[in-house]
Design a protein around this motif. Structure first.
Motif, PDB file in Angstrom:
ATOM      1  N   GLY A 139     -42.139  21.968  14.868  1.00 34.61           N
ATOM      2  CA  GLY A 139     -43.007  23.056  15.551  1.00 34.61           C
ATOM      3  C   GLY A 139     -42.333  23.944  16.171  1.00 34.61           C
ATOM      4  O   GLY A 139     -42.639  25.208  16.283  1.00 34.61           O
ATOM      5  N   HIS A 140     -41.077  23.624  16.803  1.00 39.38           N
ATOM      6  CA  HIS A 140     -40.365  24.410  17.857  1.00 39.38           C
ATOM      7  C   HIS A 140     -39.435  25.196  16.995  1.00 39.38           C
ATOM      8  O   HIS A 140     -39.511  26.684  17.315  1.00 39.38           O
ATOM      9  N   PHE A 141     -38.627  24.734  16.218  1.00 36.68           N
ATOM     10  CA  PHE A 141     -37.471  25.479  15.486  1.00 36.68           C
ATOM     11  C   PHE A 141     -37.944  25.734  14.019  1.00 36.68           C
ATOM     12  O   PHE A 141     -36.999  26.438  13.477  1.00 36.68           O
ATOM     13  N   GLY A 142     -39.147  25.336  13.457  1.00 39.79           N
ATOM     14  CA  GLY A 142     -39.454  25.851  12.274  1.00 39.79           C
ATOM     15  C   GLY A 142     -38.378  25.317  11.230  1.00 39.79           C
ATOM     16  O   GLY A 142     -38.150  24.184  11.189  1.00 39.79           O
ATOM     17  N   TRP A 143     -37.988  26.101  10.380  1.00 40.09           N
ATOM     18  CA  TRP A 143     -37.208  25.719   8.854  1.00 40.09           C
ATOM     19  C   TRP A 143     -35.839  25.130   9.514  1.00 40.09           C
ATOM     20  O   TRP A 143     -35.184  24.779   8.826  1.00 40.09           O
ATOM     21  N   LEU A 144     -35.546  25.709  10.713  1.00 37.73           N
ATOM     22  CA  LEU A 144     -34.274  25.341  11.158  1.00 37.73           C
ATOM     23  C   LEU A 144     -34.210  24.015  11.709  1.00 37.73           C
ATOM     24  O   LEU A 144     -33.108  23.383  12.277  1.00 37.73           O
ATOM     25  N   ALA A 145     -35.215  23.405  12.103  1.00 44.79           N
ATOM     26  CA  ALA A 145     -35.223  21.872  12.691  1.00 44.79           C
ATOM     27  C   ALA A 145     -34.232  20.985  12.095  1.00 44.79           C
ATOM     28  O   ALA A 145     -33.563  20.266  12.920  1.00 44.79           O
ATOM     29  N   GLY A 146     -34.050  20.746  10.820  1.00 47.39           N
ATOM     30  CA  GLY A 146     -33.339  19.872  10.204  1.00 47.39           C
ATOM     31  C   GLY A 146     -31.806  20.100  10.565  1.00 47.39           C
ATOM     32  O   GLY A 146     -31.174  19.123  11.039  1.00 47.39           O
ATOM     33  N   ALA A 147     -31.350  21.340  10.489  1.00 47.75           N
ATOM     34  CA  ALA A 147     -30.294  21.605  10.888  1.00 47.75           C
ATOM     35  C   ALA A 147     -29.665  21.547  12.410  1.00 47.75           C
ATOM     36  O   ALA A 147     -28.704  21.005  12.704  1.00 47.75           O
ATOM     37  N   VAL A 148     -30.563  21.915  13.184  1.00 49.67           N
ATOM     38  CA  VAL A 148     -30.602  21.768  14.580  1.00 49.67           C
ATOM     39  C   VAL A 148     -30.376  20.314  14.938  1.00 49.67           C
ATOM     40  O   VAL A 148     -29.578  19.991  16.121  1.00 49.67           O
ATOM     41  N   GLY A 149     -30.955  19.437  14.433  1.00 49.28           N
ATOM     42  CA  GLY A 149     -31.051  18.020  14.910  1.00 49.28           C
ATOM     43  C   GLY A 149     -29.754  17.320  14.055  1.00 49.28           C
ATOM     44  O   GLY A 149     -29.619  16.019  14.368  1.00 49.28           O
ATOM     45  N   MET A 150     -28.999  18.017  13.476  1.00 51.16           N
ATOM     46  CA  MET A 150     -27.856  17.283  12.499  1.00 51.16           C
ATOM     47  C   MET A 150     -26.747  17.133  13.266  1.00 51.16           C
ATOM     48  O   MET A 150     -26.049  18.059  14.194  1.00 51.16           O
ATOM     49  N   ASP A 151     -25.821  16.072  13.336  1.00 49.42           N
ATOM     50  CA  ASP A 151     -24.632  15.730  14.168  1.00 49.42           C
ATOM     51  C   ASP A 151     -23.716  16.081  12.677  1.00 49.42           C
ATOM     52  O   ASP A 151     -23.495  15.100  11.811  1.00 49.42           O
ATOM     53  N   ALA A 152     -22.738  16.907  12.875  1.00 50.40           N
ATOM     54  CA  ALA A 152     -21.857  17.230  11.738  1.00 50.40           C
ATOM     55  C   ALA A 152     -20.508  17.691  12.044  1.00 50.40           C
ATOM     56  O   ALA A 152     -20.039  18.918  11.645  1.00 50.40           O
ATOM     57  N   PRO A 153     -19.815  17.068  12.978  1.00 54.90           N
ATOM     58  CA  PRO A 153     -18.412  17.476  13.287  1.00 54.90           C
ATOM     59  C   PRO A 153     -17.503  17.498  12.063  1.00 54.90           C
ATOM     60  O   PRO A 153     -17.738  16.781  11.185  1.00 54.90           O
ATOM     61  N   ALA A 154     -16.382  18.508  12.180  1.00 51.86           N
ATOM     62  CA  ALA A 154     -15.319  18.442  11.012  1.00 51.86           C
ATOM     63  C   ALA A 154     -14.145  18.895  11.402  1.00 51.86           C
ATOM     64  O   ALA A 154     -14.095  19.699  12.459  1.00 51.86           O
ATOM     65  N   SER A 155     -13.133  18.258  10.783  1.00 52.36           N
ATOM     66  CA  SER A 155     -11.779  18.746  11.094  1.00 52.36           C
ATOM     67  C   SER A 155     -11.422  19.848  10.149  1.00 52.36           C
ATOM     68  O   SER A 155     -11.726  19.932   8.797  1.00 52.36           O
ATOM     69  N   SER A 156     -10.350  20.584  10.377  1.00 57.07           N
ATOM     70  CA  SER A 156      -9.637  21.586   9.542  1.00 57.07           C
ATOM     71  C   SER A 156      -8.137  21.296   9.632  1.00 57.07           C
ATOM     72  O   SER A 156      -7.664  22.367   9.206  1.00 57.07           O
ATOM     73  N   ALA A 157      -7.952  20.289   9.963  1.00 51.63           N
ATOM     74  CA  ALA A 157      -6.433  19.957  10.347  1.00 51.63           C
ATOM     75  C   ALA A 157      -5.648  20.207   8.787  1.00 51.63           C
ATOM     76  O   ALA A 157      -4.745  20.785   8.838  1.00 51.63           O
ATOM     77  N   LEU A 158      -6.102  19.720   7.779  1.00 52.51           N
ATOM     78  CA  LEU A 158      -5.638  19.621   6.346  1.00 52.51           C
ATOM     79  C   LEU A 158      -5.502  21.085   5.869  1.00 52.51           C
ATOM     80  O   LEU A 158      -4.351  21.413   5.170  1.00 52.51           O
ATOM     81  N   THR A 159      -6.646  21.949   6.240  1.00 56.41           N
ATOM     82  CA  THR A 159      -6.409  23.175   5.890  1.00 56.41           C
ATOM     83  C   THR A 159      -5.223  24.105   6.397  1.00 56.41           C
ATOM     84  O   THR A 159      -4.550  24.802   5.920  1.00 56.41           O
ATOM     85  N   ARG A 160      -5.281  23.725   7.723  1.00 58.87           N
ATOM     86  CA  ARG A 160      -4.328  24.526   8.518  1.00 58.87           C
ATOM     87  C   ARG A 160      -2.947  24.216   8.115  1.00 58.87           C
ATOM     88  O   ARG A 160      -1.891  25.161   7.786  1.00 58.87           O
ATOM     89  N   GLU A 161      -2.688  22.880   7.579  1.00 58.22           N
ATOM     90  CA  GLU A 161      -1.295  22.606   7.296  1.00 58.22           C
ATOM     91  C   GLU A 161      -1.020  22.999   5.704  1.00 58.22           C
ATOM     92  O   GLU A 161      -0.062  23.490   5.657  1.00 58.22           O
ATOM     93  N   LEU A 162      -1.926  23.147   4.968  1.00 56.47           N
ATOM     94  CA  LEU A 162      -1.816  23.436   3.612  1.00 56.47           C
ATOM     95  C   LEU A 162      -1.629  24.957   3.565  1.00 56.47           C
ATOM     96  O   LEU A 162      -0.699  25.317   2.760  1.00 56.47           O
ATOM     97  N   LEU A 163      -2.311  25.755   4.224  1.00 61.29           N
ATOM     98  CA  LEU A 163      -2.216  27.242   3.952  1.00 61.29           C
ATOM     99  C   LEU A 163      -1.579  27.966   5.109  1.00 61.29           C
ATOM    100  O   LEU A 163      -1.434  29.276   5.025  1.00 61.29           O
ATOM    101  N   GLY A 164      -1.141  27.146   6.199  1.00 61.02           N
ATOM    102  CA  GLY A 164      -0.689  27.809   7.331  1.00 61.02           C
ATOM    103  C   GLY A 164      -1.671  28.870   8.153  1.00 61.02           C
ATOM    104  O   GLY A 164      -1.208  29.631   8.770  1.00 61.02           O
TER     105      GLY A 164
END
Length: 304
Positions: free
Chosen positions: A258-283
């Motif tokens: 009711g508060h966030f509408g269509w964005l509610a599912g994303a706002v409640g999601m816990d989704a941390p991510a690393s980009s360490a391998l990307t940095r190493e692979l491509l500089g």
């Protein structure tokens, strides 16, 4: 290279064009409207008219180019209740590109997403390799896996997984929507304690990563375009509340839709991510501001 880019006039595409042109590439951009065509022409881009549903135009564009960056997605349809339909259209487009590029060793770079990749833990570039089935986010992940499989068909394919917020001045995405919701509701909210996290990255860094992927990513590479590993939604809501002069409040999970509408599912999601391998692979080394620092610049809070 001659590079065929879909979504070239969009948020990330507009940052990618000068990145590619500045590196000496020639860009051919897909335009579905007169306004998009004019914007691309003004940026020094060769215009090819067509839509994601015009599969012949996509094949011809790929065959005439030395590489393809596929950014386009039917976001307007996806975020008005038609996500599955948008995902199916995207898959057809990717299939068309795969057929056109098979056996050429040309690069194909697909924009994908980090949200939902490994909920509740820090996702890495090695995640998302197991076959998935289903609708919504799973359908888009399956399309990303299809793109990676082109490596076995003689395509130097890679995917760039974008965080839920690719922020910057002019961003029309999720953070801008959260600011709009706060204005409308008179309160800046987060779900529960707001400890859930989003990865984030600046649009300039994402554009540079797409260029690097096009130029040198090995076939079958999954790349992460985030600098912030995980920003809590509470921190985001607190900056929004302070900058707008609004109270910050916890929204109960049962009231989130009711508060966030269509964005509610994303706002409640816990989704941390690393980009360490990307940095190493491509500089790749992000240089843009963090999400919180970008919010503090104030451009998200100018008069709507």
């Amino acid at each position: 290279m001659r590079v065929f880019v879909t979504g070239a006039s969009g948020w990330i595409g507009s940052a990618l064009l000068p990145e590619l042109i500045g590196a000496g590439h020639q860009v051919i951009g897909l335009a579905r409207s007169d306004s998009s065509a004019a914007k691309l022409a003004a940026a020094g881009v060769e215009v090819r008219r067509g839509t994601l549903d015009d599969l012949d135009a996509l094949r011809e564009g790929a065959e005439a180019a030395d590489g393809v960056v596929h950014l386009a997605f039917k976001h307007d349809l996806a975020f008005t209740g038609g996500f599955q339909e948008a995902a199916e259209a995207d898959r057809r487009a990717v299939e068309a590109f795969g057929g056109a590029l098979a056996g050429t060793d040309k690069p194909f770079v697909l924009a994908s997403g980090l949200l939902g990749l490994a909920p509740g833990r820090v996702a890495t570039e090695e995640d998302g390799r197991e076959p998935v089935e289903g609708e919504g986010v799973q359908a888009r992940q399956a399309t990303a896996q299809l793109a990676l499989s082109f490596a076995a068909r003689g395509v130097r394919s890679s995917i760039v997984r974008l965080p839920p917020t690719v922020h910057g001045d002019g961003d029309p995405g999720f953070v801008a929507v959260l600011v709009g919701i706060a204005r409308e509701k008179g309160v800046s909210g987060h779900i529960g304690d707001g400890a859930n996290r989003w990865p984030a990255g600046h649009v300039s860094d994402a554009a540079r990563l797409f260029r690097l992927a096009l130029e040198k990513a090995p076939a079958g590479s999954a790349l992460h375009a985030n600098d912030d590993e995980g920003v809590s939604l509470r921190d985001v809501s607190e900056v929004i509340g302070r900058r707008l002069g609004l109270p910050v409040a916890s929204i109960a999970p049962e009231d989130a839709a009711g508060h966030f509408g269509w964005l509610a599912g994303a706002v409640g999601m816990d989704a941390p991510a690393s980009s360490a391998l990307t940095r190493e692979l491509l500089g790749w080394s992000p240089t843009g501001p963090s999400l919180v620092d970008d919010l503090e610049k104030g451009h998200y809070f100018q008069a709507p």
